[in-house]
Design a protein around this motif. Structure first.
Motif, PDB file in Angstrom:
ATOM      1  N   UNK A 110       0.780  -1.242   0.000  1.00  0.00           N
ATOM      2  CA  UNK A 110       0.000   0.000   0.000  1.00  0.00           C
ATOM      3  C   UNK A 110       0.812   1.293   0.000  1.00  0.00           C
ATOM      4  N   UNK A 111       2.141   1.202   0.233  1.00  0.00           N
ATOM      5  CA  UNK A 111       2.939   2.418   0.357  1.00  0.00           C
ATOM      6  C   UNK A 111       3.418   2.947  -0.991  1.00  0.00           C
ATOM      7  N   UNK A 112       3.947   4.158  -0.966  1.00  0.00           N
ATOM      8  CA  UNK A 112       4.570   4.740  -2.167  1.00  0.00           C
ATOM      9  C   UNK A 112       5.550   5.818  -1.720  1.00  0.00           C
ATOM     10  N   UNK A 113       6.455   6.183  -2.613  1.00  0.00           N
ATOM     11  CA  UNK A 113       7.307   7.355  -2.377  1.00  0.00           C
ATOM     12  C   UNK A 113       6.789   8.444  -3.285  1.00  0.00           C
ATOM     13  N   UNK A 114       6.518   9.617  -2.738  1.00  0.00           N
ATOM     14  CA  UNK A 114       5.976  10.695  -3.570  1.00  0.00           C
ATOM     15  C   UNK A 114       7.092  11.286  -4.439  1.00  0.00           C
ATOM     16  N   UNK A 115       6.717  12.057  -5.426  1.00  0.00           N
ATOM     17  CA  UNK A 115       7.739  12.703  -6.262  1.00  0.00           C
ATOM     18  C   UNK A 115       8.584  13.653  -5.410  1.00  0.00           C
ATOM     19  N   UNK A 116       8.017  14.139  -4.304  1.00  0.00           N
ATOM     20  CA  UNK A 116       8.765  14.994  -3.377  1.00  0.00           C
ATOM     21  C   UNK A 116       9.658  14.206  -2.426  1.00  0.00           C
ATOM     22  N   UNK A 117       9.661  12.885  -2.536  1.00  0.00           N
ATOM     23  CA  UNK A 117      10.577  12.066  -1.723  1.00  0.00           C
ATOM     24  C   UNK A 117      10.028  11.629  -0.372  1.00  0.00           C
ATOM     25  N   UNK A 118       8.724  11.877  -0.125  1.00  0.00           N
ATOM     26  CA  UNK A 118       8.137  11.451   1.158  1.00  0.00           C
ATOM     27  C   UNK A 118       7.796   9.963   1.090  1.00  0.00           C
ATOM     28  N   UNK A 119       8.261   9.224   2.102  1.00  0.00           N
ATOM     29  CA  UNK A 119       7.908   7.806   2.192  1.00  0.00           C
ATOM     30  C   UNK A 119       6.507   7.711   2.779  1.00  0.00           C
ATOM     31  N   UNK A 120       5.497   7.527   1.933  1.00  0.00           N
ATOM     32  CA  UNK A 120       4.141   7.334   2.444  1.00  0.00           C
ATOM     33  C   UNK A 120       3.979   5.835   2.678  1.00  0.00           C
ATOM     34  N   UNK A 121       4.304   5.408   3.904  1.00  0.00           N
ATOM     35  CA  UNK A 121       4.368   3.957   4.138  1.00  0.00           C
ATOM     36  C   UNK A 121       3.256   3.454   5.061  1.00  0.00           C
ATOM     37  N   UNK A 122       2.171   4.197   5.109  1.00  0.00           N
ATOM     38  CA  UNK A 122       0.850   3.849   5.673  1.00  0.00           C
ATOM     39  C   UNK A 122       0.775   3.370   7.133  1.00  0.00           C
ATOM     40  N   UNK A 123       1.880   2.905   7.688  1.00  0.00           N
ATOM     41  CA  UNK A 123       1.809   2.361   9.047  1.00  0.00           C
ATOM     42  C   UNK A 123       3.109   2.662   9.793  1.00  0.00           C
ATOM     43  N   UNK A 124       2.968   2.935  11.079  1.00  0.00           N
ATOM     44  CA  UNK A 124       4.141   3.013  11.964  1.00  0.00           C
ATOM     45  C   UNK A 124       4.055   1.866  12.953  1.00  0.00           C
ATOM     46  N   UNK A 125       5.182   1.288  13.285  1.00  0.00           N
ATOM     47  CA  UNK A 125       5.209   0.303  14.360  1.00  0.00           C
ATOM     48  C   UNK A 125       6.568   0.340  15.056  1.00  0.00           C
ATOM     49  N   UNK A 126       6.563   0.184  16.387  1.00  0.00           N
ATOM     50  CA  UNK A 126       7.786   0.357  17.183  1.00  0.00           C
ATOM     51  C   UNK A 126       8.850  -0.667  16.793  1.00  0.00           C
TER      52      UNK A 126
END
Ligand code: DAT
Ligand code: MG
Length: 165
Positions: A110-126
């Motif tokens: 489900x994730x993607x890297x935007x053209x601006x370089x943001x890691x949109x990786x949908x979830x955080x986990x410790x």
């Protein structure tokens, strides 16, 4: 070893209506959810959560992302509890970089890297027990968690709070 771990469904996950899919994937772990809430993330909370990354060039965009400036201003915060909780959830989440994450992992799917370089990786986990403790205590009050996972103390509060009218 019984552990607890903070899980956040990030603003892109909520905006893309992925909550159900992500929770279904997480249920494969057979772990217990012992806390859950929807949070509008303040800049202060975001900066504390990502304090270890404050010198990185992507820090400002990361803060904007988790605060919801690119999607919706909300995050679903949860605590998962059970045997090897940290490793189990991290494995399902996949690698930090969604392009490098296995395609069957949550971030890979489900994730993607935007053209601006943001890691949109949908979830955080410790990542480990120390980080999990710091993060859970940052995101939740003891009364919001239905298990006794860390020591608590009782204090008398004099501050104003909102109640139902
Ligand atoms: P993780 O979220 O897998 O624990 P982390 O704690 O190292 O990874 O980084 C926190 C977040 O910061 C990560 O989910 C996405 C972002 N990030 C990390 N490295 C990045 C990079 N090189 N470029 C852009 N964003 C990055
Ligand atoms: Mg991390």
């Amino acid at each position: 070893m019984i552990q607890q771990t903070l899980v956040l469904i990030k603003p892109d996950g909520l905006k893309k209506s992925l909550t159900g899919n992500i929770l279904t994937r997480l249920s494969e772990t057979r772990l217990d959810i012992i806390a859950a809430k929807i949070v509008t993330v303040s800049r202060k909370l975001a900066e504390k959560h990502y304090c270890h990354l404050k010198d990185k060039p992507f820090f400002e965009d990361l803060i904007k992302y988790i605060c919801g400036e690119f999607h919706k201003k909300k995050v679903l915060a949860m605590v998962y509890y059970g045997e090897q909780a940290i490793g189990k959830v991290r494995e399902l989440a996949g690698l930090t970089n969604p392009e490098e994450a296995e395609s069957v992992s949550i971030r890979g799917a489900y994730g993607r890297i935007t053209t601006g370089g943001v890691y949109e990786n949908v979830i955080h986990t410790s990542t480990d027990e120390k980080e999990a403790e710091r993060e859970i205590k940052l995101w939740f009050e003891p009364d919001e968690i239905i298990a006794d996972i860390y020591p608590t103390k009782v204090v008398k509060e004099e501050t104003k709070k909102k109640i139902w009218a």
